[in-house]
Scaffold this motif. Sequence first.
Motif, PDB file in Angstrom:
ATOM      1  N   UNK A  37       3.290   7.337  -7.681  1.00 15.01           N
ATOM      2  CA  UNK A  37       2.951   8.404  -8.632  1.00 15.01           C
ATOM      3  C   UNK A  37       3.712   9.674  -8.361  1.00 15.01           C
ATOM      4  N   UNK A  38       3.036  10.775  -8.656  1.00 10.08           N
ATOM      5  CA  UNK A  38       3.727  12.062  -8.587  1.00 10.08           C
ATOM      6  C   UNK A  38       3.383  12.824  -7.305  1.00 10.08           C
ATOM      7  N   UNK A  39       2.748  12.149  -6.328  1.00 10.71           N
ATOM      8  CA  UNK A  39       2.304  12.887  -5.136  1.00 10.71           C
ATOM      9  C   UNK A  39       3.485  13.352  -4.296  1.00 10.71           C
ATOM     10  N   UNK A  40       3.357  14.565  -3.761  1.00  6.94           N
ATOM     11  CA  UNK A  40       4.388  15.052  -2.830  1.00  6.94           C
ATOM     12  C   UNK A  40       4.338  14.185  -1.576  1.00  6.94           C
ATOM     13  N   UNK A  41       5.396  14.269  -0.762  1.00  7.21           N
ATOM     14  CA  UNK A  41       5.409  13.425   0.444  1.00  7.21           C
ATOM     15  C   UNK A  41       4.285  13.827   1.400  1.00  7.21           C
ATOM     16  N   UNK A  42       3.932  15.112   1.418  1.00 11.85           N
ATOM     17  CA  UNK A  42       2.835  15.544   2.292  1.00 11.85           C
ATOM     18  C   UNK A  42       1.512  14.940   1.812  1.00 11.85           C
ATOM     19  N   UNK A  43       1.322  14.871   0.490  1.00 11.86           N
ATOM     20  CA  UNK A  43       0.080  14.281  -0.026  1.00 11.86           C
ATOM     21  C   UNK A  43       0.045  12.764   0.219  1.00 11.86           C
ATOM     22  N   UNK A  44       1.234  12.143   0.133  1.00 13.47           N
ATOM     23  CA  UNK A  44       1.289  10.707   0.480  1.00 13.47           C
ATOM     24  C   UNK A  44       0.901  10.517   1.946  1.00 13.47           C
ATOM     25  N   UNK A  45       1.419  11.427   2.790  1.00 11.94           N
ATOM     26  CA  UNK A  45       1.097  11.344   4.227  1.00 11.94           C
ATOM     27  C   UNK A  45      -0.410  11.532   4.431  1.00 11.94           C
ATOM     28  N   UNK A  79       0.830  -1.206   0.000  1.00 11.32           N
ATOM     29  CA  UNK A  79       0.000   0.000   0.000  1.00 11.32           C
ATOM     30  C   UNK A  79       0.865   1.257   0.000  1.00 11.32           C
ATOM     31  N   UNK A  80       1.972   1.208   0.774  1.00 20.20           N
ATOM     32  CA  UNK A  80       2.873   2.368   0.793  1.00 20.20           C
ATOM     33  C   UNK A  80       3.499   2.594  -0.577  1.00 20.20           C
ATOM     34  N   UNK A  81       3.893   1.500  -1.218  1.00 23.01           N
ATOM     35  CA  UNK A  81       4.470   1.651  -2.560  1.00 23.01           C
ATOM     36  C   UNK A  81       3.443   2.246  -3.508  1.00 23.01           C
ATOM     37  N   UNK A  82       2.173   1.837  -3.324  1.00 19.37           N
ATOM     38  CA  UNK A  82       1.142   2.343  -4.229  1.00 19.37           C
ATOM     39  C   UNK A  82       1.010   3.851  -4.084  1.00 19.37           C
ATOM     40  N   UNK A  83       1.155   4.345  -2.866  1.00 20.72           N
ATOM     41  CA  UNK A  83       0.988   5.777  -2.669  1.00 20.72           C
ATOM     42  C   UNK A  83       2.238   6.550  -3.112  1.00 20.72           C
ATOM     43  N   UNK A  84       3.375   5.853  -3.094  1.00 23.23           N
ATOM     44  CA  UNK A  84       4.632   6.501  -3.494  1.00 23.23           C
ATOM     45  C   UNK A  84       4.872   6.433  -4.996  1.00 23.23           C
TER      46      UNK A  84
END
Length: 429
Positions: free
Chosen positions: A205-213, A198-203
């Motif tokens: 794309x192009x999302x900033x780290x704050x958006x991943x958080x 799940x973490x890899x899925x959020x990482x």
Amino acid sequence: MNVWFYRKRYGNFYRFSVGTQNIVVLSDRTLLKAMFANRSKSLGAKKVHARIFGPLGIRCALDELEIPLHGHFLPSLDHLLSKSVIAKDMKNPFHCRLHVRFRNLENMTYSFTLSELVGYTAYEPLTIAFFGPSFHLDTYADYRILDTSLLTLMGPLSFTARSGIRARNRLLEIFVSYIRERDRSGSRDIEGEALSHTLNSVRSGSLSIRDQAACLLGLHWSLHTNLHRSMFWMVAFILEDHNALERLCSEIRETITKRYGGSLDALREETSLLPGFPLVDSAIKESIRMVGLSSSLREVEFDTNITSGDLSFVIRRGDYVFGDTRAIHVDNSVYPDAATYRVDRFLAGTEKAPNTLTWGSGEHICKGRFLAQYAMKLWLIMLLEMYEISSPESALPEMDPKSWSAIADPVGDITVCLRRRNNGILNDA
Ligand code: HEM
């Protein structure tokens, strides 16, 4: 949203407006089935998700969320929250931490409010089972502030929810460090592969780290919000119904004695998610039926014709469609004497009630339903097996009419008194 009582006046489908936004309400099983099946593919949930993720801190534009959130992150939850992954990765840590929390109650004050009891026992074990032992556990107070501020944060006066914004930002910082820490320690680490996926899925794309958080914060919030409320109501109902409480205690005692040799620890040996305890299952379903609110909302992506019997109507692009599941749950013709809590309503037998729509259905059915049912079940089993519970109050709290989650907020709280049982449980003294 609490609109079920309009069904009597306006029928099984009607439209109302909030400002310029039209909302179409569907209140019968056939229409709800059609809505959940969404065969025409005209109903989406992207804008609905954005309404939640925005207040949780996502800053990027809606179209930038398309791939990372809807293409990767949400679909990854089907695996993360599947029965097999819960049984393999989450069951044991949840069981162990929960047992410790319940044991610790012994050394604490004799009476609590019911929400304190739920928060104290459920938050830490669930968080650890999900995010691993390295996750900050001093986050409960901020989670609570965020949870109570979220409605204001979603509205036009979001800036007034200052304490909510501060709590959210502190939680986001914790998730940013959590992601960085996991990056440093590699993808395979102590917290298991499932969350890594799940973490890899959020990482990815192009999302900033704050958006991943913010995505992870969304997951953290979904994990607790309806579950804590459901646990609260489940105990409130059985405290009011002494017969239900007695029957549940007997089923639990008997099953633990006969099937698990008298030991709560032996429940961990189960490879599946706690089979047995049918009355506990029924108690869970019944309490959620009683206090579950309608919360399935979709946006119409193109004009679509809907038919119900001889009637046919068009839902327009840009309208919202709201599935009024509560209208079914409080319908006396579906659940006789629907306003009364019946602990055995869902026991198998000739009069077994039809299934509820508590989790929604179709593509956007609640992803956490298996975890929620398992967590509520084990939590109630441990509570009633380890403690005698009572309350000096006899009335159930009202449901707050301003509630907006899938489970109603109670107005006020209940005092509960606990006394440790001396029932000869092995291995947990
Ligand atoms: C008793 C507790 C819970 C209740 C009553 C509940 C209920 C619901 C409902 C009614 C929906 C909307 C379904 C729809 O739109 O048709 C939903 C969605 C969702 N729930 Fe739960 N939920 C609970 C616990 C959980 C837990 C523990 C998680 C775990 C993280 C979770 C994760 C989600 C997610 C991710 C969605 C969005 C699914 C999507 O839109 O694709 N829920 N839940």
